[in-house]
Enzyme design. Structure first.
Site, short mmCIF file in Angstrom:
data_model
loop_
_atom_site.label_atom_id
_atom_site.label_comp_id
_atom_site.label_asym_id
_atom_site.label_seq_id
_atom_site.Cartn_x
_atom_site.Cartn_y
_atom_site.Cartn_z
N ASP A 1 0.86 -1.18 0.00
CA ASP A 1 0.00 0.00 0.00
C ASP A 1 0.90 1.24 0.00
OD1 ASP A 1 -2.54 1.43 0.39
OD2 ASP A 1 -1.70 1.93 2.33
N THR B 1 -3.03 5.25 -4.11
CA THR B 1 -1.95 5.99 -3.45
C THR B 1 -0.60 5.75 -4.14
OG1 THR B 1 -1.76 4.16 -1.90
CG2 THR B 1 -3.04 6.04 -1.19
N THR B 2 -0.40 4.55 -4.71
CA THR B 2 0.86 4.26 -5.41
C THR B 2 0.87 4.97 -6.76
OG1 THR B 2 0.80 2.09 -4.37
CG2 THR B 2 2.41 2.40 -6.10
N ASP C 1 -9.24 -0.10 1.93
CA ASP C 1 -9.19 0.44 0.57
C ASP C 1 -10.46 0.06 -0.21
OD1 ASP C 1 -6.75 1.41 1.21
OD2 ASP C 1 -5.60 0.31 -0.28
#
Length: 541
Positions: free
Chosen positions: A73, A106-107, A404
Site C-alpha cells: 500500500d 496511493t501508489t 481500501d
C-alpha cells in the site's frame, strides 16, 4: 529580519542583507534547485514504482523497536519510510492526501507525480521556463480531466445489481496480500458498505463499520457480522455462553456500593460494625441487581469493573454480565441495539434497554481467548468485519486492504461513474492530450506533450511489474487504442490474451482517477515554482 540577518547599504544607497552564519548555511538556486527537487522525487518514485499493480511487489519495513510491516500500500510504505528531504516529504503527503480523500490509488498518484517531474527536467534542460511548464501541465490536466468524463460509464443502482460493485472491489484487492480469496473479501466489503449506506443521501458512515482481527485461522475464515463484536467475555465462567432475545442494560456507572464524596474516612472498630458494613454492601448490591432485573433486562453491559462479590451475586440472580467494555464499543452497542447509555441506576427503565436477537461467546481453537458477538440487532446498520490470519502482519495488511475496498465502494455510492483500469484510461488520456497539444501554438505545447508521455508511466510500470516487455506492450496497446478508438484497452497483466479491461472486469472509480491527476499536477506545480533553497548546513538538499 533581526533573527535572519541585518540590513545594510552600499555607497550608492542600495540595500543588501548580511546573513548571520552564512558559512554554515547551504544554498541552491535556479536550475540546481530544480534538479535537486526532481532527483529527490525520482528517488521516492523508484522505490514505490515496483509496488504498482496486481503483480506489484511488497515492501518490508522494520521500525526502530523491531516491529515488522509487510505491505504494498503506497501510503503505508511512504508513511513508514524515514524521509529527510523536504521535497520527498511532499510526495509522502501527496500519497497521504490521496489516501484520506479517496482511499485508493496511493501508489499510482506518486508514480505519476514522479514521471511529471522527470519530464519537466528534460524541458528545463531545453531552456523552457518552469512557470511555462507548470502552465502547460495545468492545461493538459484540464484536457485529461474532461476526457475522463467522456470515457466513463455509469454503474447500475446497487440495490438492483451488486455484481459490478463486487468486481470493482476485486480490482482494488487484486494487488493486495488477500488476493487468493479476494472474491470473498470483495463481497464482505460490498455487503458491509451496503449495510450502513444511506442511499437517499448517497452517503456511507464508516463509524458504523468496525474491524476486528484475531491471530489464528485462515484468511478464508474472515467473516462479516451483522452486529457488534466485543473483545470481552462473560464476567463469570459459569454464566450462560448464549443469551437469546437479549434485553441489555448498558451502564456507565460502577456496580458497587456508593462511596462518600467527601474525604472523610470510616473507622471500623468492632466485628459488629464490620458485619453491618458488609450487610449494607450486600443490601446495596441486591438492590442494584433488583433494579436491573425489574426493568426486564437479562444482560448487563458495564463500562466499569465489579468485584468478585458483585460477580457472584449476578450469577446467583441469573443475570449475565460483561465488564470493562470500552467507551467506543459501548457507544456502538447502544447504536446497534437501540439502547440508551445509563449513567445512574436510578435512571434505568425498560425503554432504555437495548435489544438483540442473540448474544453469544466465540472461542478460538485451543486458546482461552473469547469474544462476544451481538447479532440480530434492532439497528442493522452496525456491522463488524472479523479478520482472521496466520500472524499479525497478515491481519494488519488484510485490514488495510479491506479499508481500501470499503473506500472504493463508498466512492461508487457517492458517484457511480467508473473508468477502466490496467492503464487503459491513462493511455486514452495521453492520446487526447497529445491531440490537443498539436492545436496549441504557444510554448506550452511542449509541456502538454511531456504530460502525455508522463501519463504512460503508469501502464509502463504495470507491464514492467508483470514481467512483460514494457515498451513493446505499451506501443501495441497504444496503437490499438488509436486505431480502434477503444478506451477500454489496457495492459493484460495476467496474460489472459484479451486487452479489453471491460471483459477482464478491471474497473476503477472516476473520482479516484480524477483525484490522482489533479493532486499530482498540484504538487508538480508547487515544486517547479521553488527556485531558491536556503537551509541549515546539516539539512539534506
Amino acid at each position: 529580519m533581526a533573527s535572519g540577518g541585518s540590513l545594510a547599504f552600499d555607497e550608492y544607497g542600495r540595500p543588501f542583507i548580511i546573513i548571520k552564519d552564512q558559512d554554515q548555511k547551504k544554498r541552491l538556486t535556479g536550475i540546481d534547485a530544480h534538479k535537486s527537487h526532481i532527483l529527490a522525487a525520482k528517488s521516492v518514485t523508484s522505490i514505490i514504482r515496483t509496488s504498482l499493480g496486481p503483480k506489484g511487489l511488497d515492501k518490508m519495513m522494520v521500525t526502530p523497536d523491531g516491529e515488522v510491516t509487510v505491505t504494498n500500500d503506497g501510503a503505508t510504505i511512504l508513511k513508514m519510510m524515514d524521509v529527510d528531504h523536504q521535497i520527498a516529504k511532499l510526495l509522502v503527503q501527496l500519497s497521504q492526501s490521496q489516501d484520506d480523500e479517496i482511499g485508493d490509488g496511493t501508489t499510482g498518484v506518486v508514480v505519476l507525480a514522479g514521471a511529471l517531474l522527470e519530464k519537466a527536467e528534460e524541458l528545463l534542460d531545453k531552456g523552457i521556463h518552469p512557470i511555462r511548464i507548470a502552465d502547460g501541465y495545468e492545461m493538459a490536466a484540464k484536457v485529461a480531466y474532461d476526457h475522463l468524463e467522456t470515457i466513463s460509464e455509469r454503474f447500475p443502482d446497487p440495490r438492483k445489481d451488486l455484481e459490478p460493485y463486487i468486481q470493482t472491489a476485486m480490482t482494488t484487492l487484486g494487488s493486495k496480500i488477500v488476493n487468493r480469496c479476494h472474491r470473498k473479501m470483495a463481497e464482505i466489503a460490498v455487503d458491509a458498505v451496503m449495510a450502513v449506506a444511506d442511499m437517499e443521501r448517497r452517503d456511507v458512515d464508516f463509524e458504523l463499520v468496525k474491524m476486528e482481527g484475531r491471530v489464528g485461522g485462515k484468511l478464508e475464515d474472515t467473516m462479516l457480522i451483522k452486529g457488534v463484536l466485543v473483545d470481552k467475555d462473560m464476567s463469570h465462567p459459569q454464566m450462560p455462553k448464549v443469551v437469546k432475545d437479549a434485553k441489555m442494560a448498558i451502564l456507565t456507572c460502577a456496580f458497587e456500593p456508593p462511596k462518600p464524596k467527601t474525604k472523610h474516612k470510616l473507622d471500623v472498630t468492632s466485628v459488629e460494625d464490620y458485619k453491618k458494613l458488609r450487610a449494607y454492601e450486600k443490601e446495596k448490591f441486591e438492590e442494584m441487581v433488583k433494579q436491573v432485573k425489574d426493568t426486564g433486562a437479562n444482560l448487563v453491559i458495564c463500562q466499569w469493573g465489579f468485584d468478585d462479590e458483585a460477580n457472584h451475586l449476578l450469577l446467583k440472580n441469573e443475570l449475565p454480565a460483561v465488564r470493562w467494555v470500552g467507551g467506543p464499543e459501548i457507544e456502538l452497542i447502544a447504536i446497534a441495539t437501540g439502547g440508551r447509555i445509563v449513567p445512574r441506576f436510578g435512571d434505568l427503565s425498560a425503554e432504555k434497554l437495548g435489544t438483540a436477537g442473540i448474544v453469544r461467546e466465540l472461542s478460538f481453537g485451543t486458546t482461552k481467548d473469547r469474544m462476544l458477538v451481538i447479532e440480530d440487532c434492532k439497528n442493522t446498520r452496525a456491522v463488524t468485519i472479523f479478520v482472521r490470519g496466520g500472524n499479525r502482519m497478515i491481519i494488519a495488511e488484510a485490514k488495510r486492504s479491506l479499508h481500501d475496498a470499503l473506500c472504493v465502494i463508498r466512492n461508487l455510492i457517492k458517484d457511480d461513474r467508473v473508468v477502466y483500469g490496467g492503464g487503459a484510461s491513462e493511455i486514452s488520456c495521453s492520446l487526447a492530450v497529445a491531440r490537443e497539444a498539436d492545436k496549441i501554438s504557444t510554448i506550452e505545447q511542449y509541456a502538454m506533450r511531456s504530460f502525455a508521455d508522463a501519463l504512460e508511466s503508469v501502464p509502463l510500470a504495470l507491464a514492467e511489474n508483470s514481467g512483460l516487455a514494457p515498451i513493446n506492450t505499451l506501443a501495441e496497446v497504444k496503437s490499438r487504442q488509436a486505431n480502434e478508438s477503444n478506451p477500454r484497452l489496457g495492459i493484460d497483466c495476467f496474460e489472459k490474451g484479451d486487452s479489453d479491461m471491460k471483459n477482464q472486469h478491471v474497473i476503477e472509480t472516476l473520482t479516484s482517477k480524477r483525484a490522482q491527476l489533479m493532486l499530482a499536477v498540484q504538487v508538480c506545480k508547487m515544486i517547479l515554482k521553488i527556485d531558491d533553497i536556503r537551509a541549515d548546513g546539516t539539512a539534506n538538499m
